[in-house]
Design a protein around this motif. Structure first.
Motif, mmCIF file in Angstrom:
data_model
loop_
_atom_site.group_PDB
_atom_site.id
_atom_site.type_symbol
_atom_site.label_atom_id
_atom_site.label_comp_id
_atom_site.label_asym_id
_atom_site.label_seq_id
_atom_site.Cartn_x
_atom_site.Cartn_y
_atom_site.Cartn_z
ATOM 1 N N GLU A 211 0.824 -1.210 0.000
ATOM 2 C CA GLU A 211 0.000 0.000 0.000
ATOM 3 C C GLU A 211 0.855 1.254 0.000
ATOM 4 O O GLU A 211 0.535 2.236 -0.693
ATOM 5 C CB GLU A 211 -0.942 0.006 1.204
ATOM 6 N N ALA A 212 1.941 1.259 0.752
ATOM 7 C CA ALA A 212 2.824 2.425 0.779
ATOM 8 C C ALA A 212 3.416 2.686 -0.608
ATOM 9 O O ALA A 212 3.532 3.836 -1.038
ATOM 10 C CB ALA A 212 3.938 2.212 1.801
ATOM 11 N N LYS A 213 3.781 1.617 -1.300
ATOM 12 C CA LYS A 213 4.351 1.774 -2.636
ATOM 13 C C LYS A 213 3.296 2.272 -3.623
ATOM 14 O O LYS A 213 3.581 3.092 -4.495
ATOM 15 C CB LYS A 213 4.968 0.455 -3.108
ATOM 16 N N VAL A 214 2.068 1.782 -3.488
ATOM 17 C CA VAL A 214 0.986 2.252 -4.349
ATOM 18 C C VAL A 214 0.732 3.741 -4.116
ATOM 19 O O VAL A 214 0.587 4.517 -5.062
ATOM 20 C CB VAL A 214 -0.304 1.441 -4.106
ATOM 21 N N ARG A 215 0.694 4.147 -2.853
ATOM 22 C CA ARG A 215 0.487 5.569 -2.558
ATOM 23 C C ARG A 215 1.650 6.419 -3.076
ATOM 24 O O ARG A 215 1.488 7.625 -3.325
ATOM 25 C CB ARG A 215 0.301 5.773 -1.056
ATOM 26 N N GLY A 216 2.805 5.801 -3.271
ATOM 27 C CA GLY A 216 3.960 6.508 -3.823
ATOM 28 C C GLY A 216 3.763 6.968 -5.255
ATOM 29 O O GLY A 216 4.545 7.776 -5.767
ATOM 30 N N ILE A 217 2.707 6.472 -5.915
ATOM 31 C CA ILE A 217 2.372 6.939 -7.260
ATOM 32 C C ILE A 217 2.113 8.442 -7.245
ATOM 33 O O ILE A 217 2.346 9.139 -8.229
ATOM 34 C CB ILE A 217 1.153 6.164 -7.805
#
Length: 364
Positions: free
Chosen positions: A321-327
């Motif tokens: 989820e953290a990586k997705v929010r990094g978008i």
């Protein structure tokens, strides 16, 4: 003795009928798959494996011809190269299409036959779900290939990636909205979501939670039924493109941004989950001339790729989820690059991603 050579130039399914397109493409490998017993006709395209094995979904669709299927898989696989690089994933770009029958789901025997072709690539290609396929279909493909991600949780996969894709789109949209209107993001903005399937419906929930007003359309009544009574800030219309909008979020099939639609578009931000949103690359300049902030699709919709690709690195749910929010940060980088270098967001995204690909080739 003479040999009769049939004329296949006008045949709907002739492997060499588009050899010109294959000759001119930059793809590493294109595999045509045919299983006589099940009737399987599929194409797997590996575009670029500089950063890692190719990963991309399998699309099951009733294409009118093999030529149409080939065009789609070549475009989609190239987009996956850029999507993986933009998301900083150690993956290459690939995609597959199965030429389906209208109104018919893929049989288990056909999916198992397809899995054997995936297995034959020895890990150069990992498949996932796409239009027309589900996590349960992937479970079936997984019977004959271990190179499958996005299976159901019961089968050891991470499950449906629709929410992760929607979260990535929402994160990108928040970045574009903040740049356009300030730190309130999409709050109180009228957002048109075109297509409320397994990604669009999650995006609607995220938008409503953020205080946006959602306007939705979908030709599938069942998709709209799932939204019935959800929120007073939700409006169903026949076509969102005909509405007064602040944001246009295409989440159905691609090529909805045409010279005509851009000319009539009221939105100042365009950001959605659909692949290949531009009819052609020149549309990006038309959007720029109208001061419409467009987030390239492969930047915004990388959340699903991040989720299923993270199965290969055994990342935790919180890490995914953290990586997705990094978008959101990647979107800011691309939008600022466009302004700083006076280019369209299409060119800005390609320049940012190409820098990563060049660095990856240098490290080989």
């Amino acid at each position: 003795m003479s040999t009769h050579v049939p004329d296949l130039s006008s045949a709907p399914f002739a492997v060499f009928s588009r050899s010109d397109e294959l000759r001119d493409s930059a793809h590493e490998q294109v595999l045509f798959c045919h299983d006589r017993r099940t009737g399987l006709r599929a194409i797997i395209a590996l575009h670029d494996t500089t950063l890692g094995p190719g990963l991309g979904g399998t699309r099951y669709f009733p294409y009118a011809s093999e030529a149409a299927a080939l065009t789609d898989v070549l475009r989609l696989s190239e987009g996956m190269t850029y999507k993986a690089a933009a998301a900083n994933m150690p993956l290459g770009g690939a995609k597959a299409v199965i030429i389906g029958e209208a109104g018919e789901a893929a049989s288990e025997a056909l999916l198992e036959a397809y899995g054997r072709f995936v297995e034959g690539l020895g890990g150069r290609y990992y498949t996932a779900a796409d239009v027309g396929t589900t996590a349960m279909d992937l479970d079936v493909i997984g019977r004959t290939s271990k190179y499958v991600v996005g299976r159901t949780q019961a089968a050891g996969g991470s499950g449906d990636s629709g929410y992760s894709t929607a979260l990535g789109v929402f994160s990108a949209l928040e970045a574009a909205a903040s740049l356009t209107w300030g730190n309130n993001g999409v709050a109180d903005k009228r957002v048109g979501v075109e297509g409320v399937g397994k990604v669009g419906r999650h995006l609607v929930d995220l938008l409503l939670d953020a205080g946006a007003r959602a306007v939705v359309s979908d030709p599938n009544p069942k998709a709209l039924d799932r939204l019935e009574g959800k929120d007073a800030a939700l409006t169903v219309v026949s076509s969102v493109l005909g509405e007064e909008l602040d944001v246009y979020a295409p989440c159905a099939l691609g090529a909805s941004l045409t010279p005509e639609s851009v000319a009539s578009l009221s939105a100042r931000v365009v950001c959605g989950a659909a692949n290949n949103q531009l009819l052609h690359s020149g549309i990006a300049e038309l959007l720029r001339r109208r001061s419409i902030q467009w987030v390239p699709d492969y930047i915004a919709n990388a959340g699903g790729l991040i989720q299923v690709g993270s199965e290969l690195t055994v990342a935790s749910r919180a890490e995914v989820e953290a990586k997705v929010r990094g978008i959101q940060e990647t979107t800011r980088e691309v939008l600022h690059h466009a302004v700083d270098h006076d280019v369209t967001t299409y060119e800005a995204a390609r320049q940012v991603v190409n820098q990563r690909l060049v660095a990856g080739r240098a490290d080989r």
